[in-house]
Design an enzyme around this catalytic site. Structure first.
Site, short mmCIF file in Angstrom:
data_model
loop_
_atom_site.label_atom_id
_atom_site.label_comp_id
_atom_site.label_asym_id
_atom_site.label_seq_id
_atom_site.Cartn_x
_atom_site.Cartn_y
_atom_site.Cartn_z
N ASP A 256 0.83 -1.20 0.00
CA ASP A 256 0.00 0.00 0.00
C ASP A 256 0.88 1.26 0.00
O ASP A 256 1.32 1.71 1.04
CB ASP A 256 -0.88 -0.08 1.27
N GLY A 307 -5.16 9.44 -7.42
CA GLY A 307 -5.99 10.62 -7.19
C GLY A 307 -7.47 10.59 -7.55
O GLY A 307 -8.13 11.62 -7.43
N CYS A 312 -9.47 11.94 -1.84
CA CYS A 312 -8.09 12.22 -2.28
C CYS A 312 -7.93 13.69 -2.65
O CYS A 312 -8.78 14.25 -3.34
CB CYS A 312 -7.74 11.43 -3.54
N ASP A 345 -8.92 1.32 -8.44
CA ASP A 345 -9.06 1.78 -7.06
C ASP A 345 -9.44 3.25 -6.97
O ASP A 345 -8.62 4.13 -7.27
CB ASP A 345 -7.72 1.53 -6.34
N GLY A 368 -14.17 2.66 -1.40
CA GLY A 368 -14.12 3.24 -0.05
C GLY A 368 -15.43 3.91 0.26
O GLY A 368 -16.30 3.39 0.95
N ARG A 393 -12.31 9.00 6.13
CA ARG A 393 -11.18 9.91 5.90
C ARG A 393 -10.15 9.28 4.97
O ARG A 393 -9.98 8.05 4.93
CB ARG A 393 -10.50 10.26 7.21
N MET A 395 -6.46 8.23 3.82
CA MET A 395 -5.38 7.70 4.64
C MET A 395 -4.14 8.59 4.61
O MET A 395 -3.19 8.36 5.34
CB MET A 395 -5.02 6.27 4.23
N GLU A 420 -2.73 14.66 1.89
CA GLU A 420 -3.23 14.46 0.53
C GLU A 420 -4.59 13.79 0.60
O GLU A 420 -4.95 12.97 -0.24
CB GLU A 420 -2.25 13.60 -0.29
N SER A 475 -27.02 12.89 -19.05
CA SER A 475 -26.84 11.58 -18.42
C SER A 475 -27.22 11.55 -16.95
O SER A 475 -27.54 10.51 -16.41
CB SER A 475 -25.38 11.14 -18.51
P1 XMP Z 1 -13.22 5.97 -2.97
O1 XMP Z 1 -13.45 6.94 -4.09
O2 XMP Z 1 -13.91 4.67 -3.21
O3 XMP Z 1 -11.64 5.69 -3.03
O4 XMP Z 1 -13.52 6.55 -1.64
C1 XMP Z 1 -10.97 4.85 -2.13
C2 XMP Z 1 -9.49 4.94 -2.43
O5 XMP Z 1 -8.98 6.25 -2.19
C3 XMP Z 1 -7.56 6.17 -2.00
N1 XMP Z 1 -7.19 6.97 -0.85
C4 XMP Z 1 -6.53 8.14 -0.89
N2 XMP Z 1 -6.00 8.82 -1.93
N3 XMP Z 1 -5.25 10.51 -0.46
C5 XMP Z 1 -5.34 10.00 -1.71
O6 XMP Z 1 -4.84 10.62 -2.66
C6 XMP Z 1 -5.75 9.88 0.64
O7 XMP Z 1 -5.66 10.38 1.77
C7 XMP Z 1 -6.40 8.64 0.40
N4 XMP Z 1 -7.00 7.72 1.23
C8 XMP Z 1 -7.47 6.73 0.44
C9 XMP Z 1 -7.23 4.71 -1.80
O8 XMP Z 1 -6.61 4.25 -2.98
C10 XMP Z 1 -8.60 4.07 -1.56
O9 XMP Z 1 -8.64 2.71 -1.87
#
Ligand code: XMP
Length: 478
Positions: A256, A307, A312, A345, A368, A393, A395, A420, A475
């Protein structure tokens, strides 16, 4: 032009909202003929192409169990001690996929109205009835069927199936799913209690769970245990963490790292490959070269996404990233020649996005935000203005980073912990299994619109159309 020396990609970066899939003739009839079977990694197959994110507000054992039971998989997050992460994996592995330990029960002095309330609260359709004082003493069973035509003040003692008419099983180690399948077929009950010799309730088996197993939805390894993945970082404790996760029988390990196209990731993959027999999911990347380098190092699946996630802020903070649909298709253009699956992801808003991700080359999607408000995420609900919410939140958010530091005991927040990621509260939405049922229904409809009854056909048949601004407006729900 002034910018002649600038290197610019010839492709336009596309994301989910920029495209639609052009409908195709459906030649196979009903949606029930559609299979969503897919590969998570080179060696792991899933019935549902959905993975819960390795984030501390999304996946610990409870989420991972629900994911495996829904045919997907959860990845336990790494923002804890090695011992804690290992224990979360063990909890998933210990969970029998059909024996419900500590089932909800109801006391014999309650009424039909109380049963209705408990059904609404738990989503469960029947309960063992127990003694008022001794809450394990089994006295009967009451189910939805028993209360259907009853008024709320009727006592459950009058309408339940009493002890003398119950089918019960004495607890022993060799209870297997086939045995219960035969029992349910023979006696046509919905629930069978497991008891001890004094008629104390030990556990419960529900017909629905047994039929789910028969339908083979659940993600299980060759020993019949639920499948689960677990994340590691690239810090100095990575190998020790992997050792413990490996001992706990994690099925896959996720390396990760926000910027996974790195020498540290490559070194770690090579080291794990040499010493452990475990599938490696590596990422995150968003380019062809990143995909190739991680595959050559030994990755068994590539996680794609720089991103796109809801929390993110990477693209804002760093100016770097690739729109997610383009990133998936770039990664797939390399990975397909090595038979290495892509996990898309981040950024999934609905089942339509999942179909687009799969059609552009992903074999599964990691989620997420869509799961953040469910019962199965860590953390409790909070109530604001009469509505329930759960915390979600990024990570790399400041608060998650300060938690990491407190785990590491490494003192001050350093300069590279500039966030980030964002923090947010999302509406509470109930059980994740319900959400997955909705998503799977939508994905199957998407396959049907593309005239495809499996992933392979979807990829072959998929034709994307890029949307104008007006078409994008058209859409979305107006
Ligand atoms: P969703 O859109 O489903 O995305 O909420 C989940 C994914 O977001 C990533 N992730 C982050 N990316 N800063 C980032 O740029 C962060 O603080 C962060 N936290 C999670 C991660 O790939 C996750 O699976």
């Amino acid at each position: 032009m002034v910018m002649l020396s600038m290197k610019i990609s010839k492709e336009i970066g596309l994301s989910f909202d920029d495209v639609l899939l052009v409908p195709n003739k459906n030649i196979f009839g009903s949606r029930s003929n559609i299979s969503l079977r897919t590969k998570l990694t080179r060696n792991i197959e899933l019935n549902t192409p959905i993975v819960s994110a390795n984030m501390d507000t999304i996946t610990s054992s409870q989420m991972a169990i629900a994911m495996a039971e829904s045919g997907g998989i959860g990845i336990i997050h790494r923002f804890n001690t090695i011992q804690e992460e290992m224990e979360e994996v063990e909890k998933v592995k210990r969970k029998s996929s059909f024996i419900i330990k500590n089932p909800y029960t109801i006391a014999i002095d309650k009424t039909v109205g109380d049963v209705k309330n408990l059904i609404n609260k738990t989503g469960v359709s029947g309960f063992p009835v127990v003694d008022i004082r001794n809450k394990t003493k089994l006295l009967g069973i009451v189910t939805l069927r028993d209360i259907k035509f009853q008024s709320d003040n009727n006592k459950i003692s009058d309408i339940m199936t009493p002890k003398k008419d119950l089918i019960t099983i004495l607890s022993n180690k060799n209870l297997n799913a086939t045995f219960f399948l035969d029992m349910f077929k023979k006696y046509k009950f919905e629930k069978i209690p497991i008891i001890d010799s004094k008629f104390n309730l030990i556990a419960l088996v529900a017909a629905k769970d047994i039929f789910d197993i028969r339908n083979n939805i659940t993600s299980k390894n060759k020993d019949g245990k639920l499948m689960v993945g677990a994340a590691v970082g690239i810090k100095s404790d990575a190998i020790e963490r992997i050792e413990k996760l490996y001992d706990a029988e994690a099925d896959a390990v996720v390396i990760d790292i926000a910027h996974g196209h790195s020498i540290q990731a490559i070194n770690l993959i090579q080291k794990i490959k040499k010493d452990f027999d475990i599938d490696i999911i590596a990422g995150n990347v968003a380019t062809k070269q990143g995909t190739l380098d991680l595959i050559k190092a030994g990755a068994d699946a590539i996680k794609v996404g720089i991103g796109p996630g809801h929390v993110c802020t990477t693209r804002l903070v760093t100016g770097a990233g690739v729109p997610q649909l383009t990133a998936i298709s770039w990664a797939y253009s390399i990975a397909k020649d090595y038979d290495v699956p892509i996990i898309a992801d981040g950024g999934i808003n609905n089942s339509g996005d999942i179909v687009k991700a799969l059609a552009s080359g992903a074999s599964s999607v990691m989620i997420g935000k869509l799961f953040a408000g469910t019962d199965e995420t860590p953390g409790s609900t909070i109530i604001k203005n009469g509505k329930k919410y759960k915390f979600y939140r990024g990570m790399s958010s400041i608060s998650a980073n300060s938690k990491k530091l407190s785990v590491d005991m490494s003192g001050e927040i350093s300069i590279d912990t500039i966030g980030e990621g964002k923090e947010s509260f999302v509406p509470y939405v109930g059980s994740v299994k319900e959400i997955i049922v909705q998503l799977v229904g939508g994905i199957k409809s998407g396959f049907s619109y593309c005239g495809s009854k499996n992933l392979e056909q979807l990829r072959r048949n998929a034709e994307f159309i890029i949307l104008s601004k007006g078409a994008q407006k058209e859409s979305f729900v107006r």
